[in-house]
Design a protein around this motif. Structure first.
Motif, mmCIF file in Angstrom:
data_model
loop_
_atom_site.group_PDB
_atom_site.id
_atom_site.type_symbol
_atom_site.label_atom_id
_atom_site.label_comp_id
_atom_site.label_asym_id
_atom_site.label_seq_id
_atom_site.Cartn_x
_atom_site.Cartn_y
_atom_site.Cartn_z
ATOM 1 N N ALA A 86 0.832 -1.209 0.000
ATOM 2 C CA ALA A 86 0.000 0.000 0.000
ATOM 3 C C ALA A 86 0.864 1.254 0.000
ATOM 4 C CB ALA A 86 -0.935 -0.004 1.205
ATOM 5 N N VAL A 87 1.957 1.234 0.755
ATOM 6 C CA VAL A 87 2.861 2.387 0.788
ATOM 7 C C VAL A 87 3.460 2.621 -0.601
ATOM 8 C CG1 VAL A 87 5.021 3.300 1.724
ATOM 9 C CG2 VAL A 87 3.401 2.146 3.242
ATOM 10 N N ILE A 88 3.936 1.546 -1.235
ATOM 11 C CA ILE A 88 4.518 1.670 -2.572
ATOM 12 C C ILE A 88 3.478 2.188 -3.562
ATOM 13 C CG2 ILE A 88 5.477 0.364 -4.519
ATOM 14 C CD1 ILE A 88 6.819 -1.470 -2.440
ATOM 15 N N GLY A 89 2.271 1.644 -3.484
ATOM 16 C CA GLY A 89 1.200 2.072 -4.385
ATOM 17 C C GLY A 89 0.890 3.549 -4.239
ATOM 18 N N ARG A 90 0.866 4.029 -3.020
ATOM 19 C CA ARG A 90 0.574 5.448 -2.787
ATOM 20 C C ARG A 90 1.726 6.333 -3.256
ATOM 21 N NH1 ARG A 90 -3.058 6.589 2.549
ATOM 22 N NH2 ARG A 90 -4.428 4.778 2.433
ATOM 23 N N MET A 91 2.950 5.850 -3.103
ATOM 24 C CA MET A 91 4.096 6.620 -3.583
ATOM 25 C C MET A 91 4.055 6.773 -5.102
ATOM 26 S SD MET A 91 7.165 5.073 -1.219
ATOM 27 C CE MET A 91 8.414 5.718 -2.330
ATOM 28 N N ILE A 92 3.793 5.687 -5.799
ATOM 29 C CA ILE A 92 3.744 5.739 -7.257
ATOM 30 C C ILE A 92 2.588 6.623 -7.715
ATOM 31 C CG2 ILE A 92 3.335 4.359 -9.338
ATOM 32 C CD1 ILE A 92 4.835 2.070 -7.940
ATOM 33 N N ALA A 93 1.452 6.533 -7.025
ATOM 34 C CA ALA A 93 0.307 7.381 -7.374
ATOM 35 C C ALA A 93 0.640 8.853 -7.178
ATOM 36 C CB ALA A 93 -0.909 6.985 -6.537
ATOM 37 N N SER A 94 1.388 9.156 -6.121
ATOM 38 C CA SER A 94 1.788 10.536 -5.868
ATOM 39 C C SER A 94 2.670 11.058 -6.991
ATOM 40 C CB SER A 94 2.533 10.627 -4.526
ATOM 41 O OG SER A 94 3.063 11.927 -4.333
#
Length: 237
Positions: A191-199
């Motif tokens: 989830a952290v990685i997903g949010r970073m990429i989305a950012s």
């Protein structure tokens, strides 16, 4: 490490667009900076006992303790023009500003601690390093290792950071320096990685890419001739 060098060289040559690579480690490792002494940074007996391989990167900075699933690692390979006019310190903060935004969205108040640490009130959560490539049009390799979870006891066995002759004070100091994202966000690593990429995508735009056969072949050659050799890893800078 080899792919970081290859992809950045390809960006410098104009054969590859600016690239964000979020990648996984296949095995435990300690990554030391280009200008560090292996003997000063790593306890070889502890590394062997825990099955940890030491590798040296082309960028500067300090030693990073890696275990698969416990870290988040990304590399940015961008044209040199992107940071022209910025000091080294400013270029670090500039290239990671999107990460600070992503962490803020996850409830983590983070800031850049010069020269190359991302920190919070609870402690350091990431370390960055850079390498400037001057061939072709020029490029910058900027890569970051973030602590999602960490075995602090193992880290202080393997790294000589803050050990001060294995004093209790030094060992506690080394453990306290790094505060993992798992505890601070309450989110899964994915989830952290997903949010970073989305950012990153929301701020700059992003399209899916892939490694070419030529890039993989060149990286494999560099492993054989450089990154996988004792001469490179144990060299005295």
């Amino acid at each position: 490490m080899a792919l970081d060098e290859v992809l950045t060289a390809e960006v410098a040559a104009g054969r590859r667009p600016p690239t964000l690579r979020v990648w996984e480690w296949g095995a435990p490792a300690v990554v030391i900076g280009s200008f560090q002494s292996l003997r000063n940074e790593v306890d070889p007996a502890a590394a062997e006992r825990h099955g940890i391989r030491v590798v040296r990167r082309i960028s500067g900075g300090g030693a990073m303790f890696i275990e698969p699933g416990n870290t988040i690692t990304y590399s940015l390979s961008v044209p040199d023009a992107l940071v022209q006019g910025l000091s080294f310190a400013d270029s670090y903060a500039y290239l990671d500003d999107w990460v600070l935004g992503a962490l803020g969205d996850m409830g983590v108040r983070a800031w850049y601690q010069p020269l190359n640490d991302i920190a919070t009130d609870a402690g350091k959560i990431a370390g960055a390093a850079q390498k400037r490539v001057v061939t072709g049009g020029g490029a910058v390799l900027h890569h970051v290792t973030m602590a999602y979870d960490i075995d602090a006891d193992k880290m202080t066995e393997v790294l000589r950071i803050g050990r001060e002759k294995l004093s209790d004070k030094g060992t506690k100091s080394a453990k306290k320096r790094v505060d993992p994202l798992r505890r601070q966000t309450g989110l899964s690593r994915e989830a952290v990685i997903g949010r970073m990429i989305a950012s990153f995508r929301n701020r700059y735009g992003l399209s899916e890419g892939r490694l070419t056969a030529e890039e993989l072949t060149r990286a494999e050659e560099l492993v054989e001739s450089k990154f996988g050799t004792e001469e490179w890893t144990a060299r005295v800078p």
